[in-house]
Design an enzyme around this catalytic site. Structure first.
Site, PDB file in Angstrom:
ATOM      1  CG  ASP A  62      -1.876 -20.267  -1.236  1.00  0.00           C
ATOM      2  OD1 ASP A  62      -1.663 -20.462  -0.041  1.00  0.00           O
ATOM      3  OD2 ASP A  62      -1.394 -20.827  -2.365  1.00  0.00           O
ATOM      4  CG  ASP A 117     -14.126  -6.954   1.817  1.00  0.00           C
ATOM      5  OD1 ASP A 117     -13.723  -6.059   2.867  1.00  0.00           O
ATOM      6  OD2 ASP A 117     -14.380  -6.297   0.923  1.00  0.00           O
ATOM      7  CE  LYS A 135       1.892 -17.663  -2.406  1.00  0.00           C
ATOM      8  NZ  LYS A 135       1.016 -19.014  -2.571  1.00  0.00           N
ATOM      9  CG  ASP A 181      -8.459  -4.758   1.507  1.00  0.00           C
ATOM     10  OD1 ASP A 181      -9.352  -4.003   2.213  1.00  0.00           O
ATOM     11  OD2 ASP A 181      -8.009  -4.586   0.509  1.00  0.00           O
ATOM     12  CE1 TYR A 239      -3.471  -2.616   0.723  1.00  0.00           C
ATOM     13  CE2 TYR A 239      -4.551  -0.496   1.291  1.00  0.00           C
ATOM     14  CZ  TYR A 239      -4.827  -1.740   0.985  1.00  0.00           C
ATOM     15  OH  TYR A 239      -5.800  -2.275   0.961  1.00  0.00           O
TER      16      TYR A 239
HETATM   17  C1  IPM Z   1     -10.545  -0.773   4.006  1.00  0.00           C
HETATM   18  C2  IPM Z   1     -10.735  -0.131   2.369  1.00  0.00           C
HETATM   19  C3  IPM Z   1      -9.633   0.604   2.141  1.00  0.00           C
HETATM   20  C4  IPM Z   1      -8.201  -0.283   2.127  1.00  0.00           C
HETATM   21  C5  IPM Z   1      -9.508   1.395   0.767  1.00  0.00           C
HETATM   22  C6  IPM Z   1     -10.673   2.296   0.917  1.00  0.00           C
HETATM   23  C7  IPM Z   1      -8.161   2.207   0.677  1.00  0.00           C
HETATM   24  O1  IPM Z   1     -10.905  -1.150   1.532  1.00  0.00           O
HETATM   25  O2  IPM Z   1     -10.496  -0.067   4.791  1.00  0.00           O
HETATM   26  O3  IPM Z   1     -10.504  -1.951   3.992  1.00  0.00           O
HETATM   27  O4  IPM Z   1      -8.005  -0.935   1.329  1.00  0.00           O
HETATM   28  O5  IPM Z   1      -7.446  -0.176   3.342  1.00  0.00           O
HETATM   29 MN    MN Z   2     -10.939  -3.200   2.245  1.00  0.00          MN
END
Ligand code: IPM
Ligand code: MN
Length: 350
Positions: A219, A247, A186, A243, A141
């Site tokens: 993975d 999700d 990884k 990240d 990042y």
């Molecule tokens: C999160 C979001 C952010 C990230 C984006 C909006 C930059 O996806 O907080 O998880 O990737 O960290």
């Molecule tokens: Mn995110």
């Protein structure tokens, strides 16, 4: 206690969910005898529109001068042109970096009343209670980004110190919970991952001998996270893997809209935000789920103000409201209630 909160609504559904979160904060403050002072500032696309920069100096100064920061979401199609040099997300990344918020805590639990919404067999979901500690100010990042002709380059780097400090956060948290840490990398391919593995092994062995440590490749971890989610307690990993995996982990909870996060670091003000994005498709329609933000307020009370009873009161209220059958549109198509109605129920339950 007097709490000075910076509020950064941002873009999309950010403004709606932060209003909901602040309503709950006010109610908790009233019930427990605290006072709240909020000051609002621009971030993300809203800030680009107003002053050309995704994190204006005034916003950063306000954040530094506050005890904690409540953030909605940033981003949207309006600012997504790949040619564009300024993007809303840069505001959020810079805020995390400027404030030294190197540890992002993302708890994931399964509410019993929502099990039917989860597209995973119910018996796998029993006992799921995990906490992802995502490194937040390093890795790919924040590495060097450039173009060389028709080649694009994103650098990934980590120092020993950057890994040590976030692993210590994970170790301390695990000690107070299930006493297990899973470090995800990884290491069969990446040099930064081999560093992560070395440092984690040493820190855990020397400083947290009573916490079990295991290492997983990202993975196969992506697979284990949904095939045997109850096997994990604290998961610590680098920025990009964290990240992606969070999700994925949100599927376990039934909706991305339910999950909160806390970004903490070197002791200054923390940032509290739902893990969902700005959801521009549903913005301004009063249908977004405010629970991710409301639970982020609980995390704020716990981590920035050490107000455990107050945090627990919010969490219990959310749980009771879900038990009572209240559902926003992400949770049910059958007579869903709006963002404000869900927040009002939580306020009443407190
Ligand atoms: C999160 C979001 C952010 C990230 C984006 C909006 C930059 O996806 O907080 O998880 O990737 O960290
Ligand atoms: Mn995110």
């Amino acid at each position: 206690m007097h709490m000075r909160i910076a509020v950064l609504p941002g873009d999309g559904i950010g403004p709606e969910v932060t209003v909901a979160g602040l309503g709950v904060l006010d109610r908790v403050a009233q019930r427990f005898g605290h006072s709240v002072e909020t000051r609002q500032a621009l971030i993300g696309g809203a800030a680009i529109d107003a002053c050309g920069a995704p994190l204006p100096d005034a916003t950063l100064a306000l954040c530094r001068d506050s005890d904690a920061i409540l953030l909605g979401a940033v981003g949207g199609p309006k600012w997504s042109d790949p040619q564009s040099k300024v993007r809303p997300e840069q505001g959020l990344l810079r805020l995390r970096s400027e404030l030294g918020l190197f540890a992002n805590l993302r708890p994931v639990t399964v509410h019993p009343a929502l099990i039917d919404l989860v597209p995973i067999k119910a018996d796998r979901l029993r006992g799921v209670d995990l906490l992802v500690v995502r490194e937040l100010t390093g890795g790919i990042y924040f590495g060097e980004k450039r173009r060389e002709g028709d080649v694009a380059i994103d650098g990934c780097r980590y120092s020993v110190g950057e890994v040590e400090r976030v692993v210590r956060v994970a170790g301390r948290l695990a000690k107070a919970r299930g006493k297990r840490v899973t470090q995800v990398d990884k290491a069969n391919v990446l040099e930064t991952s081999r560093l992560w593995r070395e440092v984690t092994t040493r820190v855990m062995r020397d400083e947290f001998p009573d916490v079990a440590i295991e290492h997983q490749l990202v993975d196969s971890m992506a697979m284990h996270l949904i095939s045997k989610p109850s096997a994990f307690d604290v998961i610590v990993t680098e920025n990009l893997f964290g990240d992606i995996l969070t999700d994925e982990a949100a599927v376990l909870a039934g909706s991305l809209g339910l999950l909160p996060s806390a970004s903490i670091g070197s002791g200054g003000p923390g940032v509290y935000e739902p893990i969902h994005g700005s959801a521009p498709d549903i913005a301004g329609r009063n249908i977004a789920n405010p629970i991710g933000t409301i639970l982020s307020v609980a995390m704020m009370l716990r981590w920035s103000f050490q107000l455990e009873a107050e945090a627990a009161a919010i969490e219990k209220a959310v749980s009771d409201v879900l038990h009572g059958g209240a559902r926003t549109a992400d949770l049910s198509q059958d007579n869903p209630i709006g963002t404000d109605a869900m927040a009002r129920l939580v306020v009443e339950a407190i």
